[in-house]
Design a protein around this motif. Structure first.
Motif, mmCIF file in Angstrom:
data_model
loop_
_atom_site.group_PDB
_atom_site.id
_atom_site.type_symbol
_atom_site.label_atom_id
_atom_site.label_comp_id
_atom_site.label_asym_id
_atom_site.label_seq_id
_atom_site.Cartn_x
_atom_site.Cartn_y
_atom_site.Cartn_z
ATOM 1 N N UNK A 1 36.822 14.962 40.275
ATOM 2 C CA UNK A 1 35.738 14.922 39.300
ATOM 3 C C UNK A 1 35.622 13.496 38.771
ATOM 4 N N UNK A 2 34.435 12.902 38.901
ATOM 5 C CA UNK A 2 34.146 11.612 38.287
ATOM 6 C C UNK A 2 33.569 11.905 36.904
ATOM 7 N N UNK A 3 34.282 11.502 35.836
ATOM 8 C CA UNK A 3 33.962 11.949 34.487
ATOM 9 C C UNK A 3 33.608 10.778 33.569
ATOM 10 N N UNK A 4 32.381 10.782 33.079
ATOM 11 C CA UNK A 4 31.989 9.801 32.070
ATOM 12 C C UNK A 4 32.676 10.141 30.748
ATOM 13 N N UNK A 5 32.841 9.150 29.873
ATOM 14 C CA UNK A 5 33.482 9.406 28.580
ATOM 15 C C UNK A 5 32.475 9.862 27.540
ATOM 16 N N UNK A 6 31.435 9.075 27.335
ATOM 17 C CA UNK A 6 30.498 9.339 26.248
ATOM 18 C C UNK A 6 29.338 10.215 26.722
ATOM 19 N N UNK A 7 29.321 11.462 26.233
ATOM 20 C CA UNK A 7 28.245 12.396 26.560
ATOM 21 C C UNK A 7 27.828 13.123 25.290
ATOM 22 N N UNK A 8 26.607 13.654 25.232
ATOM 23 C CA UNK A 8 26.042 14.114 23.957
ATOM 24 C C UNK A 8 26.697 15.324 23.317
ATOM 25 N N UNK A 9 27.142 16.298 24.079
ATOM 26 C CA UNK A 9 27.675 17.533 23.505
ATOM 27 C C UNK A 9 29.199 17.539 23.611
ATOM 28 N N UNK A 10 29.707 17.825 24.802
ATOM 29 C CA UNK A 10 31.157 17.788 25.038
ATOM 30 C C UNK A 10 31.475 16.490 25.776
ATOM 31 N N UNK A 11 32.263 15.627 25.144
ATOM 32 C CA UNK A 11 32.562 14.329 25.761
ATOM 33 C C UNK A 11 33.552 14.475 26.909
ATOM 34 N N UNK A 12 33.675 13.427 27.686
ATOM 35 C CA UNK A 12 34.521 13.470 28.872
ATOM 36 C C UNK A 12 35.992 13.635 28.578
ATOM 37 N N UNK A 13 36.456 13.150 27.429
ATOM 38 C CA UNK A 13 37.865 13.298 27.072
ATOM 39 C C UNK A 13 38.209 14.753 26.799
ATOM 40 N N UNK A 14 37.366 15.410 26.005
ATOM 41 C CA UNK A 14 37.583 16.832 25.718
ATOM 42 C C UNK A 14 37.506 17.649 26.997
#
Length: 220
Positions: free
Chosen positions: A54-67
């Protein structure tokens, strides 16, 4: 023929997703099985498509990539996660690595290096270059009030290892590949892999990056 590497791309920028799909999808040995614009979309896509990476961005509007990464890596038999970031190594990236991400890539990475990175992660070799290692050491050492307790815990964990396993763990912490560790410690790559597997089991960790972070925490 071997099966293609199945990849899920998670990024809230449609142009970034399109670019990544174009680069990775044209390789022949990598298949983009799905795309998501937010971490909230990840669980059902994992269940439906069973990606390898999975290529996962960090900053996203609802559930962020870290969570999303923390939840994903806590599940049974999870895919590898590679964090996509515009930062070289900030506290958020360290958090992702502690959660079990296999490494991280900068969004301006050259296409050829991106493809090779995905292949390495799929083969079980997390992305942890010496340059990244130095940056992570800096962030871990500046981690604030929890540093002392984290150091004690890390040293207690490493004390469970045999002398040879400890040597391998220290080399992993320096960002060295299995081949480089084998040359340095005069053992075969297969033996290095066996030591790494035992270290993961003894310390209850799930990848080499977490071994490296344990070494950093122990100030070794």
């Amino acid at each position: 023929m071997t099966a293609p590497i199945r990849v899920l791309i998670v990024d809230d920028d449609a142009l970034v997703r399109a670019g990544l799909s174009m680069i990775l999808g044209g390789t022949g040995d990598i298949e983009i099985v799905a795309e998501a614009g937010d971490g909230s979309e990840v669980p059902p896509l994992i269940a439906a498509h069973r990606p390898d990476v999975v290529l996962m961005d960090i900053r996203m509007p609802d559930v962020d990539g870290l969570t999303a990464t923390e939840a994903l890596r806590a599940a049974e038999s999870p895919p590898e996660v590679v964090v996509l970031t515009t930062f070289h190594a900030d506290a958020q990236v360290v958090r992702a690595l502690r959660a079990g991400a296999a490494g991280f890539l900068l969004k301006d990475i050259p296409p050829r290096e991106l493809v090779e990175a995905i292949r390495k992660v799929a083969a079980g070799d997390p992305i942890l270059s010496p340059a990244v290692t130095r940056q992570l050491i800096t962030h871990v050492s500046e981690d604030g009030g929890y540093a002392g307790r984290r150091t004690d815990r890390a040293r207690d964990l490493l004390a469970k290892l045999s002398e040879r396993e400890r040597d391998v763990a220290l080399a992993v912490g320096q960002g060295k590949s299995n081949a480089a560790i084998g040359r340095e410690l005069y053992m075969s790559v297969a033996t290095v892999k066996a030591h790494v597997s035992r270290i993961l089991t003894k310390l209850d960790l799930n990848n080499r990056v977490q071994i490296a972070l344990t070494v950093y925490d122990a100030s070794l």
